[in-house]
Design a protein around this motif. Structure first.
Motif, PDB file in Angstrom:
ATOM      1  N   ARG A  22       0.820  -1.206   0.000  1.00 21.39           N
ATOM      2  CA  ARG A  22       0.000   0.000   0.000  1.00 21.39           C
ATOM      3  C   ARG A  22       0.863   1.269   0.000  1.00 21.39           C
ATOM      4  O   ARG A  22       0.613   2.199  -0.775  1.00 21.39           O
ATOM      5  CB  ARG A  22      -0.934   0.012   1.208  1.00 21.39           C
ATOM      6  N   THR A  23       1.872   1.310   0.868  1.00 15.64           N
ATOM      7  CA  THR A  23       2.723   2.507   0.915  1.00 15.64           C
ATOM      8  C   THR A  23       3.545   2.650  -0.362  1.00 15.64           C
ATOM      9  O   THR A  23       3.782   3.768  -0.831  1.00 15.64           O
ATOM     10  CB  THR A  23       3.664   2.458   2.131  1.00 15.64           C
ATOM     11  N   GLY A  24       3.966   1.518  -0.941  1.00 19.34           N
ATOM     12  CA  GLY A  24       4.695   1.581  -2.203  1.00 19.34           C
ATOM     13  C   GLY A  24       3.843   2.165  -3.313  1.00 19.34           C
ATOM     14  O   GLY A  24       4.299   3.019  -4.091  1.00 19.34           O
ATOM     15  N   VAL A  25       2.586   1.727  -3.376  1.00 19.35           N
ATOM     16  CA  VAL A  25       1.674   2.238  -4.409  1.00 19.35           C
ATOM     17  C   VAL A  25       1.401   3.720  -4.202  1.00 19.35           C
ATOM     18  O   VAL A  25       1.422   4.507  -5.154  1.00 19.35           O
ATOM     19  CB  VAL A  25       0.357   1.433  -4.399  1.00 19.35           C
ATOM     20  N   THR A  26       1.141   4.127  -2.955  1.00 19.98           N
ATOM     21  CA  THR A  26       0.816   5.529  -2.701  1.00 19.98           C
ATOM     22  C   THR A  26       2.012   6.444  -2.956  1.00 19.98           C
ATOM     23  O   THR A  26       1.853   7.575  -3.425  1.00 19.98           O
ATOM     24  CB  THR A  26       0.326   5.722  -1.255  1.00 19.98           C
ATOM     25  N   ARG A  27       3.226   5.963  -2.664  1.00 21.75           N
ATOM     26  CA  ARG A  27       4.409   6.795  -2.914  1.00 21.75           C
ATOM     27  C   ARG A  27       4.708   6.903  -4.403  1.00 21.75           C
ATOM     28  O   ARG A  27       5.168   7.937  -4.877  1.00 21.75           O
ATOM     29  CB  ARG A  27       5.617   6.230  -2.177  1.00 21.75           C
ATOM     30  N   ALA A  28       4.467   5.824  -5.133  1.00 22.97           N
ATOM     31  CA  ALA A  28       4.773   5.836  -6.568  1.00 22.97           C
ATOM     32  C   ALA A  28       3.671   6.506  -7.386  1.00 22.97           C
ATOM     33  O   ALA A  28       3.957   7.232  -8.343  1.00 22.97           O
ATOM     34  CB  ALA A  28       5.002   4.415  -7.061  1.00 22.97           C
ATOM     35  N   PHE A  29       2.416   6.270  -7.004  1.00 22.45           N
ATOM     36  CA  PHE A  29       1.299   6.744  -7.833  1.00 22.45           C
ATOM     37  C   PHE A  29       0.253   7.508  -7.034  1.00 22.45           C
ATOM     38  O   PHE A  29      -0.872   7.695  -7.507  1.00 22.45           O
ATOM     39  CB  PHE A  29       0.622   5.545  -8.523  1.00 22.45           C
ATOM     40  N   GLY A  30       0.601   7.954  -5.817  1.00 20.10           N
ATOM     41  CA  GLY A  30      -0.380   8.591  -4.933  1.00 20.10           C
ATOM     42  C   GLY A  30      -1.062   9.795  -5.541  1.00 20.10           C
ATOM     43  O   GLY A  30      -2.286   9.946  -5.465  1.00 20.10           O
ATOM     44  N   SER A  31      -0.295  10.677  -6.178  1.00 17.09           N
ATOM     45  CA  SER A  31      -0.877  11.887  -6.766  1.00 17.09           C
ATOM     46  C   SER A  31      -1.865  11.538  -7.871  1.00 17.09           C
ATOM     47  O   SER A  31      -2.949  12.122  -7.957  1.00 17.09           O
ATOM     48  CB  SER A  31       0.237  12.784  -7.317  1.00 17.09           C
TER      49      SER A  31
END
Length: 548
Positions: A22-31
């Motif tokens: 989850r944190t990996g996805v939000t950091r990579a594609f969060g915006s």
């Protein structure tokens, strides 16, 4: 005891793997994810599809609910659209469960190798975030294997039968137990995977497992409600509405539990896949029933959670969202926006301070003092928010931005204190003593104040743009302000020597105001230092070299 410890360790590793993904996805594609959710308001179907897609990537309907809640609190998304997104999110959260229902644990070493190698060999923050996704997936599969191995002895022992006996005879107790477990874990995926694992090993009976799955679906809806408990009603409407829909779905399905297994058996490869299908089927059924009537649900939730009467709490931050902390770029943007709000308040204080010094009232002085309370509250909120963000893994540019924001907010807070504690005290003293500035002296103070106010506006622009040319101009203004203060002080002393009564009566006030405005300008120009240092336009020391 050893079996229990091993199972708990496997569950903890599974939770950590889910969190890393989850944190990996939000950091990579969060915006991009947040922009997608914000744009998904055209109709209920597009909102549903967006929620499904986002949650399939995030692997957390809770994370989606928190993002939607934050948009709802700022009136950026309607309740109907938010509820439709959550119906899609609930279905999206079942996709990974479907994949994990098959034996894919053999992929764990491959995913871990790819993830760790990429993470250690890359300096790019997005690649590191993607590497976290691979590591998280690998840990999830490894955790499932550990839980399976640890649970094998439970098939032959009487202990598990004794523990599950109350759940067999009391279906409501089983649902409540799973709901509580899911709320504590903050992850329905983890609980569902654990249920599938125990069912595949014949440790848990299918009827009990179905009740546990229904409870897990309620528990995953409780988590965002609990996390938004103290928020504004607008932020709680979507989570509460989602909880009501899922609870109604469980109650409606409760009487049909004996017929569920035969209905899904023909479409399932094994018992684990059967549980995954029931989990997906339940969420699809809830979406099918409630999506056509989502408008009525939204109106009902709005009625039971109306807006609070009264004025907006000016001391409360508006942009610092806890759920954005997993996406440093979004969190830094939120902190910068809150800092700009803080800067606007300081600018208002500085602008009005000259009116008060010219001939203000006690009420105007108190208004400016109340604005300083807002500045202090926002400074504390931004500082705590960035402290939490600093615990995340930040790249050098993000760490530097944290330092810049903290430095600027601290200087803004100091400016607010100078206006509140110094200039307003001088204004109160002038009002009490009946002192009057001379005509020339007042013009000089107004000119000096206008220069400092213009520099504050320039500093706020530099803070957001990082423009080195503007930073250089602001630094040059510091020299100009110093020269201007010296010239106006000398002019004031000249008037005193000439014996002008008004200058004699307001001498200390006049000089103190000049001094305090100069101090304010020094704090304003601090925003230029890191920008000019990074471009090599400022020397480390202003000392001249010693003469030989």
């Amino acid at each position: 005891m050893e079996i229990l410890i091993n199972i708990l360790g496997g569950v903890a590793l599974l939770l950590w793997g889910v969190r890393m993904v989850r944190t990996g996805v939000t950091r990579a594609f969060g915006s991009s994810i947040r922009r997608g959710i914000a744009a998904a308001t055209r109709n209920r179907l597009s909102s549903f599809v967006t929620g499904l897609g986002v949650t399939a990537v995030l692997q957390s309907s809770t994370a989606t609910a928190l993002i939607v809640s934050s948009f709802g609190s700022r009136k950026m998304i309607g309740v109907s659209a938010g509820l439709a997104i959550m119906l899609g999110a609930d279905v999206g959260s079942t996709i990974v469960v479907q994949v994990l229902a098959f034996d894919v644990t053999w992929m764990s070493p491959v995913l871990l190798f790819i993830g760790v190698t990429t993470f250690l060999s890359s300096e790019n923050s997005r690649r590191k975030a993607i590497a976290r996704i691979f590591i998280g997936l690998g840990l999830m599969l490894l955790a499932i294997k550990l839980v399976m191995l640890a649970s094998v002895p439970l098939r032959e022992g009487p202990t598990i039968s004794m523990l599950l006996a109350p759940l067999r005879s009391e279906p409501v107790l089983a649902i409540l137990f799973a709901a509580l477990l899911t709320w504590m874990a903050h992850s329905s995926l983890t609980v569902i995977v654990l249920i599938m694992t125990l069912v595949s090993l014949n440790v848990v009976e299918l009827q009990v497992a179905i009740m546990l799955v229904l409870g897990a679906n309620i528990g995953s809806a409780i988590t965002p409600v609990a996390m938004n408990w103290g928020a504004e009603p607008a932020a709680r409407r979507v989570p509460v509405g989602n909880l009501l829909m899922r609870t109604a779905g469980v109650i409606s399905l409760f009487a049909f539990i004996p017929w569920i297994v035969p209905a899904f058996s023909d479409y399932s490869v094994d018992s684990a896949h059967l549980i995954a299908n029931i989990h997906t089927g339940f969420n699809l059924a809830v979406a099918f029933v409630f999506l056509p009537v989502i408008g009525g649900i939204a109106r009902f939730v709005t009625r039971i959670l109306p807006d609070r009467p009264g004025a907006e709490d000016l001391l409360a931050p508006r942009h610092l969202e806890e759920e954005s902390l997993d996406t440093p770029t979004v969190a830094l943007s939120a902190a910068a926006r809150e800092t700009l709000r803080m800067g606007d308040t300081v600018q208002s204080m500085l602008l009005r301070s000259m009116d008060v010094l010219r001939g203000g009232t006690p009420e105007q002085i108190k208004e400016i003092e109340r604005e300083d309370d807002v500045v202090d509250a926002l400074h504390e909120a931004v500082k705590l928010y960035l402290t939490k963000l600093s615990r995340q893994e930040l790249d050098p540019a993000e760490s530097q931005r944290v330092v810049e924001i903290l430095s600027f907010t601290t200087n803004l807070e100091h400016i607010g204190d100078i206006i509140d504690k110094n200039l307003m005290e001088l204004a109160a003293k002038k009002l009490k003593d009946g002192a009057v500035f001379s005509h020339d002296g007042l013009e000089e103070l107004e000119a000096f104040h206008a220069e400092v106010l213009a520099n504050l506006k320039l500093a706020l622009s530099i803070f957001m743009t990082g423009d080195h040319r503007l930073a250089r101009r602001l630094m040059e203004q510091k020299v100009h302000i110093r020269e201007l203060e010296q010239r106006f002080s000398e002019a004031h002393y000249t008037r005193i020597r000439e014996g002008k009564a008004e200058s004699l009566g307001s001498s200390s006030l006049h000089l103190d105001v000049l001094r305090d405005l100069k101090r304010i300008n020094s704090h304003i120009t601090s925003v230029a230092y890191p920008i000019l240092e990074s471009t090599g336009q400022i020397a480390e020391s202003r000392l001249r070299d010693e003469a030989p």
